[in-house]
Design a protein around this motif. Structure first.
Motif, PDB file in Angstrom:
ATOM      1  N   ASP A 123      85.420  10.462  70.404  1.00 29.57           N
ATOM      2  CA  ASP A 123      84.064  10.764  69.935  1.00 29.57           C
ATOM      3  C   ASP A 123      83.466   9.673  69.048  1.00 29.57           C
ATOM      4  OD1 ASP A 123      83.975  13.194  71.297  1.00 29.57           O
ATOM      5  OD2 ASP A 123      84.947  14.255  69.641  1.00 29.57           O
ATOM      6  N   LEU A 124      83.819   8.427  69.320  1.00 24.15           N
ATOM      7  CA  LEU A 124      83.212   7.323  68.587  1.00 24.15           C
ATOM      8  C   LEU A 124      81.893   6.972  69.264  1.00 24.15           C
ATOM      9  CD1 LEU A 124      86.346   5.070  68.012  1.00 24.15           C
ATOM     10  CD2 LEU A 124      85.460   6.912  66.590  1.00 24.15           C
ATOM     11  N   ARG A 125      80.931   6.555  68.481  1.00 17.91           N
ATOM     12  CA  ARG A 125      79.608   6.264  69.045  1.00 17.91           C
ATOM     13  C   ARG A 125      79.269   4.790  69.057  1.00 17.91           C
ATOM     14  NH1 ARG A 125      75.582   9.823  69.231  1.00 17.91           N
ATOM     15  NH2 ARG A 125      74.928   8.438  70.883  1.00 17.91           N
ATOM     16  N   SER A 126      79.771   4.021  68.066  1.00 17.16           N
ATOM     17  CA  SER A 126      79.395   2.611  68.000  1.00 17.16           C
ATOM     18  C   SER A 126      80.633   1.732  67.882  1.00 17.16           C
ATOM     19  CB  SER A 126      78.464   2.352  66.808  1.00 17.16           C
ATOM     20  OG  SER A 126      79.093   2.738  65.605  1.00 17.16           O
ATOM     21  N   ALA A 127      80.607   0.646  68.627  1.00 12.54           N
ATOM     22  CA  ALA A 127      81.734  -0.291  68.629  1.00 12.54           C
ATOM     23  C   ALA A 127      81.192  -1.707  68.618  1.00 12.54           C
ATOM     24  CB  ALA A 127      82.598  -0.068  69.863  1.00 12.54           C
ATOM     25  N   LEU A 128      81.991  -2.611  68.079  1.00 15.36           N
ATOM     26  CA  LEU A 128      81.630  -4.013  68.054  1.00 15.36           C
ATOM     27  C   LEU A 128      82.678  -4.787  68.835  1.00 15.36           C
ATOM     28  CD1 LEU A 128      79.613  -6.084  66.852  1.00 15.36           C
ATOM     29  CD2 LEU A 128      81.225  -6.384  64.971  1.00 15.36           C
ATOM     30  N   ILE A 129      82.219  -5.548  69.814  1.00  9.44           N
ATOM     31  CA  ILE A 129      83.126  -6.365  70.623  1.00  9.44           C
ATOM     32  C   ILE A 129      82.856  -7.826  70.279  1.00  9.44           C
ATOM     33  CG2 ILE A 129      83.806  -7.020  72.949  1.00  9.44           C
ATOM     34  CD1 ILE A 129      82.881  -4.238  73.848  1.00  9.44           C
ATOM     35  N   VAL A 130      83.886  -8.503  69.788  1.00  8.17           N
ATOM     36  CA  VAL A 130      83.777  -9.914  69.415  1.00  8.17           C
ATOM     37  C   VAL A 130      84.343 -10.732  70.571  1.00  8.17           C
ATOM     38  CG1 VAL A 130      84.427 -11.667  67.732  1.00  8.17           C
ATOM     39  CG2 VAL A 130      84.041  -9.306  66.987  1.00  8.17           C
ATOM     40  N   HIS A 131      83.502 -11.584  71.156  1.00  7.47           N
ATOM     41  CA  HIS A 131      83.902 -12.311  72.362  1.00  7.47           C
ATOM     42  C   HIS A 131      83.681 -13.807  72.268  1.00  7.47           C
ATOM     43  CE1 HIS A 131      79.585 -12.084  73.070  1.00  7.47           C
ATOM     44  NE2 HIS A 131      79.692 -10.770  72.916  1.00  7.47           N
ATOM     45  N   GLY A 132      82.932 -14.261  71.292  1.00 11.99           N
ATOM     46  CA  GLY A 132      82.646 -15.683  71.159  1.00 11.99           C
ATOM     47  C   GLY A 132      81.426 -16.088  71.975  1.00 11.99           C
ATOM     48  N   ARG A 133      80.966 -17.316  71.710  1.00 11.27           N
ATOM     49  CA  ARG A 133      79.786 -17.817  72.411  1.00 11.27           C
ATOM     50  C   ARG A 133      79.958 -19.311  72.624  1.00 11.27           C
ATOM     51  NH1 ARG A 133      75.352 -20.703  70.903  1.00 11.27           N
ATOM     52  NH2 ARG A 133      76.007 -20.658  68.728  1.00 11.27           N
ATOM     53  N   GLY A 134      79.767 -19.753  73.822  1.00  7.42           N
ATOM     54  CA  GLY A 134      79.857 -21.176  74.113  1.00  7.42           C
ATOM     55  C   GLY A 134      78.495 -21.833  74.070  1.00  7.42           C
ATOM     56  N   ARG A 135      78.488 -23.128  73.959  1.00  4.68           N
ATOM     57  CA  ARG A 135      77.225 -23.879  73.930  1.00  4.68           C
ATOM     58  C   ARG A 135      76.765 -24.259  75.339  1.00  4.68           C
ATOM     59  NH1 ARG A 135      75.911 -24.927  68.846  1.00  4.68           N
ATOM     60  NH2 ARG A 135      77.532 -25.119  67.279  1.00  4.68           N
ATOM     61  N   GLU A 136      77.702 -24.318  76.263  1.00  3.28           N
ATOM     62  CA  GLU A 136      77.383 -24.669  77.653  1.00  3.28           C
ATOM     63  C   GLU A 136      77.352 -23.384  78.491  1.00  3.28           C
ATOM     64  OE1 GLU A 136      76.608 -27.771  78.441  1.00  3.28           O
ATOM     65  OE2 GLU A 136      77.020 -28.367  76.377  1.00  3.28           O
ATOM     66  N   ILE A 137      76.562 -23.368  79.530  1.00  2.00           N
ATOM     67  CA  ILE A 137      76.431 -22.167  80.350  1.00  2.00           C
ATOM     68  C   ILE A 137      77.740 -21.799  81.038  1.00  2.00           C
ATOM     69  CG2 ILE A 137      75.622 -23.309  82.453  1.00  2.00           C
ATOM     70  CD1 ILE A 137      73.576 -20.847  82.583  1.00  2.00           C
ATOM     71  N   LEU A 176      77.946   4.258  72.512  1.00  2.00           N
ATOM     72  CA  LEU A 176      78.514   5.174  73.502  1.00  2.00           C
ATOM     73  C   LEU A 176      77.790   6.508  73.442  1.00  2.00           C
ATOM     74  CD1 LEU A 176      82.298   4.442  72.870  1.00  2.00           C
ATOM     75  CD2 LEU A 176      80.840   3.501  74.651  1.00  2.00           C
ATOM     76  N   ARG A 177      77.733   7.185  74.562  1.00  5.36           N
ATOM     77  CA  ARG A 177      77.084   8.496  74.578  1.00  5.36           C
ATOM     78  C   ARG A 177      78.007   9.529  73.936  1.00  5.36           C
ATOM     79  NH1 ARG A 177      78.932  11.767  78.932  1.00  5.36           N
ATOM     80  NH2 ARG A 177      79.992  10.548  80.531  1.00  5.36           N
ATOM     81  N   LYS A 178      77.418  10.632  73.526  1.00  5.91           N
ATOM     82  CA  LYS A 178      78.204  11.706  72.930  1.00  5.91           C
ATOM     83  C   LYS A 178      79.002  12.403  74.010  1.00  5.91           C
ATOM     84  CE  LYS A 178      75.256  12.910  69.073  1.00  5.91           C
ATOM     85  NZ  LYS A 178      74.363  13.905  68.513  1.00  5.91           N
ATOM     86  N   SER A 179      80.218  12.751  73.671  1.00  2.00           N
ATOM     87  CA  SER A 179      81.029  13.527  74.601  1.00  2.00           C
ATOM     88  C   SER A 179      80.527  14.971  74.600  1.00  2.00           C
ATOM     89  CB  SER A 179      82.500  13.485  74.187  1.00  2.00           C
ATOM     90  OG  SER A 179      82.679  14.181  72.975  1.00  2.00           O
ATOM     91  N   ASP A 180      80.936  15.752  75.594  1.00  2.00           N
ATOM     92  CA  ASP A 180      80.534  17.162  75.659  1.00  2.00           C
ATOM     93  C   ASP A 180      81.011  17.909  74.417  1.00  2.00           C
ATOM     94  OD1 ASP A 180      79.303  16.748  78.088  1.00  2.00           O
ATOM     95  OD2 ASP A 180      81.077  17.311  79.257  1.00  2.00           O
ATOM     96  N   ARG A 181      82.194  17.534  73.925  1.00  2.00           N
ATOM     97  CA  ARG A 181      82.743  18.180  72.725  1.00  2.00           C
ATOM     98  C   ARG A 181      81.862  17.872  71.515  1.00  2.00           C
ATOM     99  NH1 ARG A 181      88.151  16.266  72.606  1.00  2.00           N
ATOM    100  NH2 ARG A 181      87.260  14.321  71.887  1.00  2.00           N
ATOM    101  N   ALA A 182      81.421  16.639  71.383  1.00  2.00           N
ATOM    102  CA  ALA A 182      80.569  16.253  70.254  1.00  2.00           C
ATOM    103  C   ALA A 182      79.211  16.943  70.352  1.00  2.00           C
ATOM    104  CB  ALA A 182      80.398  14.742  70.202  1.00  2.00           C
ATOM    105  N   LYS A 183      78.675  17.058  71.570  1.00  2.00           N
ATOM    106  CA  LYS A 183      77.397  17.759  71.753  1.00  2.00           C
ATOM    107  C   LYS A 183      77.520  19.222  71.346  1.00  2.00           C
ATOM    108  CE  LYS A 183      75.741  14.930  75.588  1.00  2.00           C
ATOM    109  NZ  LYS A 183      75.486  14.920  77.039  1.00  2.00           N
ATOM    110  N   ALA A 184      78.628  19.864  71.731  1.00  2.00           N
ATOM    111  CA  ALA A 184      78.852  21.271  71.373  1.00  2.00           C
ATOM    112  C   ALA A 184      78.965  21.418  69.856  1.00  2.00           C
ATOM    113  CB  ALA A 184      80.106  21.795  72.059  1.00  2.00           C
ATOM    114  N   ASN A 185      79.656  20.508  69.199  1.00  2.00           N
ATOM    115  CA  ASN A 185      79.776  20.555  67.736  1.00  2.00           C
ATOM    116  C   ASN A 185      78.418  20.383  67.076  1.00  2.00           C
ATOM    117  OD1 ASN A 185      82.529  20.905  67.869  1.00  2.00           O
ATOM    118  ND2 ASN A 185      83.017  18.752  67.509  1.00  2.00           N
TER     119      ASN A 185
END
Length: 196
Positions: A122-136, A177-186
């Motif tokens: 039932d987590l809603r927000s996450a941060l994914i660290v992936h890096g960024r390159g200067r070249e395409i 992330l969307r709420k799970s059915d359990r979180a919606k019921a709560n």
């Protein structure tokens, strides 16, 4: 007499007549850790295979994103205000995944269970660290392009945006992330209790 010599003398006076333990009078920490048995290795391999079979993330061709452009995505029905709040760090980090300098195949294997587990808990927000390159075509930008493709393939993902500079900038992505059915019921239950 200098301070360090005085401190050493004070310590010696407090400790008194202490003798070091003999080498044979040491705690037994047990034998060295044993290698996994054949059965354990087989079970581990079987579990990884089942997870890989369920992993629907495609590693087919992807259009590479320009390296200096932020990414943003929202599903139909998600308000722009939610995306703006996500973009400006309005949600706390409930889970974090670091994919820096990892091979693409490993990132694919790591992302799938990460999103599934976050949703199940039932987590809603996450941060994914992936890096960024200067070249395409830099490895970090290729991963960023695949990540944008993969996140859109999850039904659980409502939106994602590039992070603010203080949170990693274009090298990190916020995921809602969307709420799970359990979180919606709560939620419904809490609202009904408030109304009386």
């Amino acid at each position: 007499m200098n301070q360090s010599l005085r401190d050493e003398m004070d310590f010696s006076a407090l400790v008194g007549d202490v003798k070091p333990l003999p080498k044979h009078n040491r705690a037994d920490t047990g034998t060295q850790r044993q290698r996994p048995t054949e059965a354990q290795l087989a079970r581990r391999e079987s579990a990884e295979q089942r997870l890989e079979e369920r992993n629907f993330l495609s590693d087919d061709f992807v259009d590479l994103l320009p390296p200096f452009d932020p990414i943003e995505y929202r599903r139909e029905g998600i308000q722009q205000g939610v995306v703006d709040k996500l973009k400006h760090g309005g949600y706390s980090v409930q889970a974090q995944l670091h994919l820096l300098r990892r091979p693409l195949a490993e990132c694919r294997r790591m992302l799938f269970p990460f999103i599934q587990e976050a949703y199940l808990h039932d987590l809603r927000s996450a941060l994914i660290v992936h890096g960024r390159g200067r070249e395409i075509d830099s490895p970090a930008n290729v991963l960023r392009s695949y990540l944008a493709k993969w996140l859109a393939q999850f039904d659980e993902v409502q939106a994602y945006v590039s992070a603010q500079p203080s949170e990693g900038g274009l090298g990190a992505t916020w995921v809602m992330l969307r709420k799970s059915d359990r979180a919606k019921a709560n939620n419904r239950e809490r609202q009904q209790k408030r109304r009386g």
